[in-house]
Write a protein that holds these residues in place. Structure first.
Motif, mmCIF file in Angstrom:
data_model
loop_
_atom_site.group_PDB
_atom_site.id
_atom_site.type_symbol
_atom_site.label_atom_id
_atom_site.label_comp_id
_atom_site.label_asym_id
_atom_site.label_seq_id
_atom_site.Cartn_x
_atom_site.Cartn_y
_atom_site.Cartn_z
ATOM 1 N N UNK A 239 11.776 10.489 -6.885
ATOM 2 C CA UNK A 239 10.820 10.271 -7.980
ATOM 3 C C UNK A 239 11.338 9.208 -8.953
ATOM 4 N N UNK A 240 12.618 9.284 -9.300
ATOM 5 C CA UNK A 240 13.215 8.303 -10.206
ATOM 6 C C UNK A 240 13.219 6.914 -9.582
ATOM 7 N N UNK A 241 13.491 6.851 -8.282
ATOM 8 C CA UNK A 241 13.514 5.557 -7.589
ATOM 9 C C UNK A 241 12.122 4.953 -7.530
ATOM 10 N N UNK A 242 11.108 5.782 -7.269
ATOM 11 C CA UNK A 242 9.728 5.276 -7.243
ATOM 12 C C UNK A 242 9.349 4.681 -8.596
ATOM 13 N N UNK A 243 9.698 5.384 -9.681
ATOM 14 C CA UNK A 243 9.405 4.846 -11.020
ATOM 15 C C UNK A 243 10.143 3.522 -11.247
ATOM 16 N N UNK A 244 11.396 3.461 -10.792
ATOM 17 C CA UNK A 244 12.181 2.236 -10.967
ATOM 18 C C UNK A 244 11.563 1.076 -10.197
ATOM 19 N N UNK A 245 11.073 1.346 -8.999
ATOM 20 C CA UNK A 245 10.446 0.279 -8.205
ATOM 21 C C UNK A 245 9.194 -0.254 -8.879
ATOM 22 N N UNK A 246 8.372 0.649 -9.415
ATOM 23 C CA UNK A 246 7.154 0.216 -10.107
ATOM 24 C C UNK A 246 7.501 -0.656 -11.310
ATOM 25 N N UNK A 247 8.462 -0.200 -12.116
ATOM 26 C CA UNK A 247 8.834 -0.946 -13.316
ATOM 27 C C UNK A 247 9.521 -2.267 -12.967
ATOM 28 N N UNK A 248 10.361 -2.237 -11.928
ATOM 29 C CA UNK A 248 11.050 -3.456 -11.517
ATOM 30 C C UNK A 248 10.059 -4.512 -11.050
ATOM 31 N N UNK A 249 9.093 -4.105 -10.230
ATOM 32 C CA UNK A 249 8.087 -5.056 -9.738
ATOM 33 C C UNK A 249 7.236 -5.615 -10.871
ATOM 34 N N UNK A 250 6.961 -4.762 -11.863
ATOM 35 C CA UNK A 250 6.218 -5.246 -13.036
ATOM 36 C C UNK A 250 7.001 -6.321 -13.769
ATOM 37 N N UNK A 251 8.295 -6.084 -13.978
ATOM 38 C CA UNK A 251 9.121 -7.056 -14.691
ATOM 39 C C UNK A 251 9.308 -8.339 -13.877
ATOM 40 N N UNK A 252 9.449 -8.190 -12.562
ATOM 41 C CA UNK A 252 9.578 -9.379 -11.712
ATOM 42 C C UNK A 252 8.300 -10.216 -11.750
ATOM 43 N N UNK A 253 7.143 -9.551 -11.826
ATOM 44 C CA UNK A 253 5.877 -10.291 -11.932
ATOM 45 C C UNK A 253 5.840 -11.101 -13.223
ATOM 46 N N UNK A 254 6.352 -10.504 -14.322
ATOM 47 C CA UNK A 254 6.403 -11.227 -15.598
ATOM 48 C C UNK A 254 7.318 -12.438 -15.505
ATOM 49 N N UNK A 255 8.487 -12.253 -14.888
ATOM 50 C CA UNK A 255 9.407 -13.375 -14.734
ATOM 51 C C UNK A 255 8.810 -14.456 -13.844
ATOM 52 N N UNK A 256 8.106 -14.048 -12.783
ATOM 53 C CA UNK A 256 7.462 -15.029 -11.905
ATOM 54 C C UNK A 256 6.397 -15.821 -12.635
ATOM 55 N N UNK A 257 5.630 -15.142 -13.510
ATOM 56 C CA UNK A 257 4.596 -15.836 -14.286
ATOM 57 C C UNK A 257 5.230 -16.859 -15.226
ATOM 58 N N UNK A 258 6.382 -16.512 -15.816
ATOM 59 C CA UNK A 258 7.081 -17.454 -16.692
ATOM 60 C C UNK A 258 7.562 -18.668 -15.909
ATOM 61 N N UNK A 259 8.084 -18.437 -14.708
ATOM 62 C CA UNK A 259 8.527 -19.553 -13.873
ATOM 63 C C UNK A 259 7.357 -20.442 -13.498
#
Length: 415
Positions: free
Chosen positions: A330-350
């Motif tokens: 459960x903790x890993x699933x939450x981490x994956x969702x949040x990580x992908x969200x943050x990576x999307x933000x970084x990709x948009x900045x790039x």
């Protein structure tokens, strides 16, 4: 009159020959440098403009270098984030496997050891994702702050357009007469008599103020009102209407005031077009200065970082039991969702930086082309002119020789 003291023909021929020599020198200079304006002596005004634009091109080059550095920082961060995402997938695999109830103690111990080894790599990856001293994924970033700014243009921001925000309206397809805050029995605006908005617009240089009237009608829809303002002010004032909030705002690139008039009398507008009371015209306020920087936001992908993607992924996770493995998944699933969200933000900045760099490259090319139009020599034309001047120089020398021989005719008078 024949004279041996003054030879006017020779003087004229010499002046012409000297001028041809100067023209020839100029052409040779242009051919040698490829420039028709190579110094302020050639054309001071054009030289000054060209030098200013050359400085701008150099500035744009520095800005693009900065964007390249920032892009590299983000790319390194994205690579680290993707690597951490891969580890999270492997951790989930171990957690799911550990939920089985038929595993022996030795098997669970082996899964736990693999789980711990994988989890411990996350911080190593996050801390190693540094480029030019900057790290976007371990919570430090530039200067120890959570964000850093990247120059996106060489020109500083200037004041935005003038704006005036009014009250809340209903749907843009409704007639003005049905808007409760425009016309109603409790003191809304009254369109039964001649009503209009009167704009006083001052030109950007402050030299001229123009008054423009926009007639209001209770049968107009909000969209028709918007169109009327644009057409009756020749586009100098525009209206924006937010369908979601219902907010109405007036905009202009020039300073303006606006008053709500009924039968040529300045009247309280009820806050519809701005916060103007009876007898007071509303003034459009200048917008905030435009920015010439992009703020890059970083994240913290280290284990257990409070408020970050891997906040719940801590050293306390234990998959040595089936229930512990379920909690870890459960903790890993939450981490994956949040990580992908943050990576999307970084990709948009790039992506934003990439778009800006592409624009700056085109802008720099256009400026360089403009400099060329100002100072570059047309070598085909200069080549033709060079040949013509060489012939002219030879003819001038012959003419000067002939002119110098003219006084000798005086000797024939004394034979």
């Amino acid at each position: 009159m024949a004279s041996v003291n003054t030879n006017y023909g020779a003087l004229v021929a010499l002046q012409s020959l000297n001028q041809t020599g100067r023209d020839l020198e100029q052409v040779q200079q242009r051919i040698n440098t490829g420039l028709k304006v190579s110094s302020a002596k050639d054309n001071g005004a054009v030289f000054a403009i060209a030098e200013g634009q050359r400085a701008r091109v150099a500035s744009l080059g520095a800005v693009m270098d900065g964007i390249d550095r920032a892009t590299s920082v983000i790319d390194v961060g994205l690579s680290a984030g993707e690597a951490i995402g891969d580890i999270l997938k492997q951790l989930k695999e171990k957690g799911v496997a550990a939920q089985a109830t038929d595993l022996s103690d030795d098997q669970r111990a082996a899964l736990q050891a693999d789980f711990n080894a994988l989890r411990n790599q996350i911080d190593q990856i996050a801390n190693a994702a540094t480029f030019n001293g900057s790290n976007l994924v371990n919570g430090t970033n530039v200067g120890g702050s959570s964000t850093f700014n990247v120059m996106t243009t060489d020109i500083g921001g200037s004041s935005g357009a003038y704006a005036l925000t009014g009250g809340t309206l209903l749907a843009g397809t409704d007639p003005l007469s049905v808007h409760g805050n425009l016309e109603d029995a409790s003191g809304g605006l009254d369109f039964s008599t001649a009503a209009q908005l009167r704009f006083s617009i001052t030109s950007t240089d402050g030299s001229e103020t123009t008054t423009l009237n926009v007639d209001l009608s209770s049968t107009d829809t909000v969209q028709q009102f918007i169109d009327s303002v644009a057409s009756q002010t020749s586009g100098r004032v525009t209206v924006e209407y937010d369908e979601e909030t219902g907010d109405l705002s007036l905009h202009s690139n020039e300073a303006f005031t606006v008053g709500y008039y009924v039968s040529d009398t300045l009247t309280d507008d009820g806050g519809v077009f701005g916060a103007g009371a009876a007898g007071t015209a509303m003034t459009g306020a200048p917008g905030a200065a435009a920015t010439n920087q992009l703020t890059v936001t970083g994240f913290d992908f280290t284990l257990g970082a409070t408020g970050q993607a891997l906040e719940n992924l801590t050293s306390s996770l234990n998959i040595s039991t089936a229930s512990g493995a379920a909690a870890a998944v459960t903790a890993i699933d939450d981490a994956l969702v949040n990580l992908n969200r943050d990576l999307a933000t970084m990709g948009a900045q790039a992506k934003a930086l990439e778009v800006q760099k592409t624009f700056l490259g085109k802008l720099s090319d256009s400026i360089e082309a403009g400099i060329g139009n100002l100072v570059d020599a047309d070598l085909a034309k200069e080549s033709a002119r060079l040949q013509a001047l060489q012939v002219k120089q030879q003819l001038g020398a012959q003419a000067l020789s002939i002119a110098n021989q003219a006084p000798s005719i005086v000797l024939s008078f004394f034979r």
